[in-house]
Design a protein around this motif. Structure first.
Motif, PDB file in Angstrom:
ATOM      1  N   LEU A   7      26.537   8.256   1.692  1.00 41.03           N
ATOM      2  CA  LEU A   7      27.543   8.023   2.722  1.00 41.03           C
ATOM      3  C   LEU A   7      26.904   7.556   4.022  1.00 41.03           C
ATOM      4  O   LEU A   7      27.445   6.684   4.718  1.00 41.03           O
ATOM      5  N   GLY A   8      25.756   8.107   4.376  1.00 43.48           N
ATOM      6  CA  GLY A   8      25.065   7.700   5.590  1.00 43.48           C
ATOM      7  C   GLY A   8      24.692   6.233   5.570  1.00 43.48           C
ATOM      8  O   GLY A   8      24.808   5.534   6.585  1.00 43.48           O
ATOM      9  N   ARG A   9      24.244   5.744   4.408  1.00 41.74           N
ATOM     10  CA  ARG A   9      23.881   4.336   4.296  1.00 41.74           C
ATOM     11  C   ARG A   9      25.119   3.446   4.444  1.00 41.74           C
ATOM     12  O   ARG A   9      25.073   2.397   5.089  1.00 41.74           O
ATOM     13  N   LEU A  10      26.230   3.878   3.855  1.00 40.27           N
ATOM     14  CA  LEU A  10      27.475   3.128   3.995  1.00 40.27           C
ATOM     15  C   LEU A  10      27.929   3.055   5.448  1.00 40.27           C
ATOM     16  O   LEU A  10      28.295   1.992   5.950  1.00 40.27           O
ATOM     17  N   GLN A  11      27.897   4.189   6.115  1.00 34.95           N
ATOM     18  CA  GLN A  11      28.358   4.235   7.504  1.00 34.95           C
ATOM     19  C   GLN A  11      27.457   3.429   8.413  1.00 34.95           C
ATOM     20  O   GLN A  11      27.919   2.783   9.364  1.00 34.95           O
ATOM     21  N   SER A  12      26.151   3.453   8.134  1.00 32.92           N
ATOM     22  CA  SER A  12      25.217   2.671   8.943  1.00 32.92           C
ATOM     23  C   SER A  12      25.492   1.182   8.804  1.00 32.92           C
ATOM     24  O   SER A  12      25.504   0.437   9.800  1.00 32.92           O
ATOM     25  N   ALA A  13      25.718   0.729   7.561  1.00 36.71           N
ATOM     26  CA  ALA A  13      26.011  -0.690   7.349  1.00 36.71           C
ATOM     27  C   ALA A  13      27.329  -1.079   8.010  1.00 36.71           C
ATOM     28  O   ALA A  13      27.455  -2.159   8.599  1.00 36.71           O
ATOM     29  N   LEU A  14      28.313  -0.195   7.932  1.00 33.01           N
ATOM     30  CA  LEU A  14      29.610  -0.471   8.554  1.00 33.01           C
ATOM     31  C   LEU A  14      29.479  -0.621  10.060  1.00 33.01           C
ATOM     32  O   LEU A  14      30.048  -1.543  10.666  1.00 33.01           O
ATOM     33  N   THR A  15      28.718   0.265  10.685  1.00 32.22           N
ATOM     34  CA  THR A  15      28.550   0.220  12.135  1.00 32.22           C
ATOM     35  C   THR A  15      27.834  -1.044  12.575  1.00 32.22           C
ATOM     36  O   THR A  15      28.160  -1.632  13.617  1.00 32.22           O
ATOM     37  N   ARG A  16      26.858  -1.485  11.781  1.00 34.84           N
ATOM     38  CA  ARG A  16      26.141  -2.713  12.143  1.00 34.84           C
ATOM     39  C   ARG A  16      27.063  -3.927  12.055  1.00 34.84           C
ATOM     40  O   ARG A  16      26.945  -4.861  12.847  1.00 34.84           O
ATOM     41  N   VAL A  17      27.962  -3.907  11.081  1.00 39.36           N
ATOM     42  CA  VAL A  17      28.883  -5.032  10.924  1.00 39.36           C
ATOM     43  C   VAL A  17      29.977  -5.006  11.982  1.00 39.36           C
ATOM     44  O   VAL A  17      30.344  -6.034  12.549  1.00 39.36           O
ATOM     45  N   ASP A  18      30.502  -3.801  12.265  1.00 39.64           N
ATOM     46  CA  ASP A  18      31.589  -3.672  13.241  1.00 39.64           C
ATOM     47  C   ASP A  18      31.405  -2.368  14.012  1.00 39.64           C
ATOM     48  O   ASP A  18      31.772  -1.286  13.529  1.00 39.64           O
ATOM     49  N   PRO A  19      30.827  -2.426  15.214  1.00 37.36           N
ATOM     50  CA  PRO A  19      30.556  -1.215  16.004  1.00 37.36           C
ATOM     51  C   PRO A  19      31.813  -0.426  16.368  1.00 37.36           C
ATOM     52  O   PRO A  19      31.711   0.745  16.746  1.00 37.36           O
ATOM     53  N   THR A  20      32.987  -1.029  16.252  1.00 39.75           N
ATOM     54  CA  THR A  20      34.214  -0.297  16.586  1.00 39.75           C
ATOM     55  C   THR A  20      34.641   0.641  15.469  1.00 39.75           C
ATOM     56  O   THR A  20      35.487   1.514  15.681  1.00 39.75           O
ATOM     57  N   MET A  21      34.078   0.477  14.274  1.00 36.56           N
ATOM     58  CA  MET A  21      34.392   1.354  13.144  1.00 36.56           C
ATOM     59  C   MET A  21      33.414   2.525  13.139  1.00 36.56           C
ATOM     60  O   MET A  21      32.216   2.339  13.333  1.00 36.56           O
ATOM     61  N   HIS A  22      33.929   3.718  12.919  1.00 38.75           N
ATOM     62  CA  HIS A  22      33.065   4.892  13.036  1.00 38.75           C
ATOM     63  C   HIS A  22      33.074   5.800  11.814  1.00 38.75           C
ATOM     64  O   HIS A  22      32.407   6.835  11.805  1.00 38.75           O
ATOM     65  N   GLY A  23      33.802   5.435  10.762  1.00 45.12           N
ATOM     66  CA  GLY A  23      33.841   6.317   9.614  1.00 45.12           C
ATOM     67  C   GLY A  23      34.251   5.628   8.334  1.00 45.12           C
ATOM     68  O   GLY A  23      34.841   4.545   8.336  1.00 45.12           O
ATOM     69  N   ILE A  24      33.899   6.260   7.194  1.00 45.30           N
ATOM     70  CA  ILE A  24      34.275   5.762   5.875  1.00 45.30           C
ATOM     71  C   ILE A  24      34.857   6.923   5.069  1.00 45.30           C
ATOM     72  O   ILE A  24      34.294   8.012   5.044  1.00 45.30           O
ATOM     73  N   HIS A  25      35.961   6.656   4.414  1.00 48.41           N
ATOM     74  CA  HIS A  25      36.576   7.646   3.534  1.00 48.41           C
ATOM     75  C   HIS A  25      36.599   7.076   2.127  1.00 48.41           C
ATOM     76  O   HIS A  25      37.054   5.943   1.903  1.00 48.41           O
ATOM     77  N   ILE A  26      36.094   7.856   1.148  1.00 44.15           N
ATOM     78  CA  ILE A  26      36.007   7.394  -0.235  1.00 44.15           C
ATOM     79  C   ILE A  26      37.010   8.162  -1.080  1.00 44.15           C
ATOM     80  O   ILE A  26      36.918   9.389  -1.199  1.00 44.15           O
ATOM     81  N   ASP A  27      37.961   7.448  -1.647  1.00 43.34           N
ATOM     82  CA  ASP A  27      38.965   8.055  -2.514  1.00 43.34           C
ATOM     83  C   ASP A  27      38.523   7.989  -3.968  1.00 43.34           C
ATOM     84  O   ASP A  27      37.773   7.093  -4.371  1.00 43.34           O
ATOM     85  N   ALA A  28      38.973   8.963  -4.773  1.00 46.87           N
ATOM     86  CA  ALA A  28      38.667   8.996  -6.194  1.00 46.87           C
ATOM     87  C   ALA A  28      39.968   8.969  -6.986  1.00 46.87           C
ATOM     88  O   ALA A  28      41.016   9.372  -6.485  1.00 46.87           O
ATOM     89  N   PRO A  29      39.931   8.526  -8.240  1.00 44.06           N
ATOM     90  CA  PRO A  29      41.126   8.491  -9.087  1.00 44.06           C
ATOM     91  C   PRO A  29      41.727   9.885  -9.276  1.00 44.06           C
ATOM     92  O   PRO A  29      41.000  10.853  -9.304  1.00 44.06           O
TER      93      PRO A  29
END
Length: 229
Positions: free
Chosen positions: A207-229
């Motif tokens: 999750l940390g790697r995902l959030q880091s990549a997200l922040t680099r792409v868009d600094p206004t985004m601060h979180g990721i939520h992962i849904d499961a079936p």
């Protein structure tokens, strides 16, 4: 894919076959992969319990075996977990080391393209022992061909994928490629995983790697939520 466990009268042959698959895969790869595979093989031959699928040894002991520092051990073990070859069966606590295991099905899936380098007899034998089974339960459908690589697309998740793919192609293919964007809201990117196991693994380890990549792409985004079936 279903793998016959290396136990019983033919256990020794199956163990050598798995090690041969790793060896061929490493030799066909770039120097960094060769080194990583060789280090994993050293752990398998010296510390791995085949019957219980357990690898129980501390980072200090691994560092001594590999003749490296503990920081290198942490980095390479993280790479092996990212590939899905090594899994955490029980997290270490109160001075106890973690109990690790090997995902032999994943290892054989990834090394299969290199089997012909060993010989036709090996490919035939392994094809008889390893058979494809339909995904069910918590089996993760890795490398799903129907899922396009989203790298470079105009959407947010597409740009995050491009970042993740550039950083680590192996981890991207194993863990991130199958994710699908389902929405955004209040600075949070919502993704859907193909299985509960897949989602839980990402939450615990990547999750940390995902959030880091997200922040680099868009600094206004601060979180990721992962849904499961």
């Amino acid at each position: 894919m279903h793998v016959t466990k290396p136990v019983g009268r033919v256990a020794a042959v199956k163990k050598y076959d798995i090690l041969s698959a790793l060896m061929a895969h490493g030799l066909a790869g770039e120097p960094g992969l060769q080194r990583l595979v060789f280090r994993l093989m050293s752990l398998i031959t010296t510390r791995y319990n085949w019957q219980r699928n357990e690898l129980v040894t501390g980072q200090r002991e691994i560092a001594r075996l590999w003749c490296v520092d503990e920081r290198t051990v942490k980095r390479d073990m993280a790479r092996l977990r990212g590939l899905g070859w090594v899994v955490v069966k029980r997290q270490g606590a109160r001075g106890r080391v973690s109990v690790l295991g090997l995902d032999l099905e994943r290892i054989l899936t990834d090394t299969r393209p290199s089997w012909p380098n060993i010989g036709e007899d090996y490919v035939l034998r392994m094809s008889q022992d390893v058979k494809t089974a339909p995904a069910a339960g918590n089996v993760v459908p890795f490398r799903r061909t129907e899922t396009p690589v989203a790298g470079g697309g105009p959407d947010l998740w597409g740009r995050v994928c491009a970042q993740l793919l550039a950083e680590d192609p192996s981890s991207f293919d194993a863990w991130f490629k199958a994710l699908v964007e389902v929405g955004q809201g209040e600075g949070v990117l919502h993704l859907a995983a193909p299985s509960r196991f897949h989602a839980n693994y990402l939450r615990m380890h990547l999750l940390g790697r995902l959030q880091s990549a997200l922040t680099r792409v868009d600094p206004t985004m601060h979180g990721i939520h992962i849904d499961a079936p």
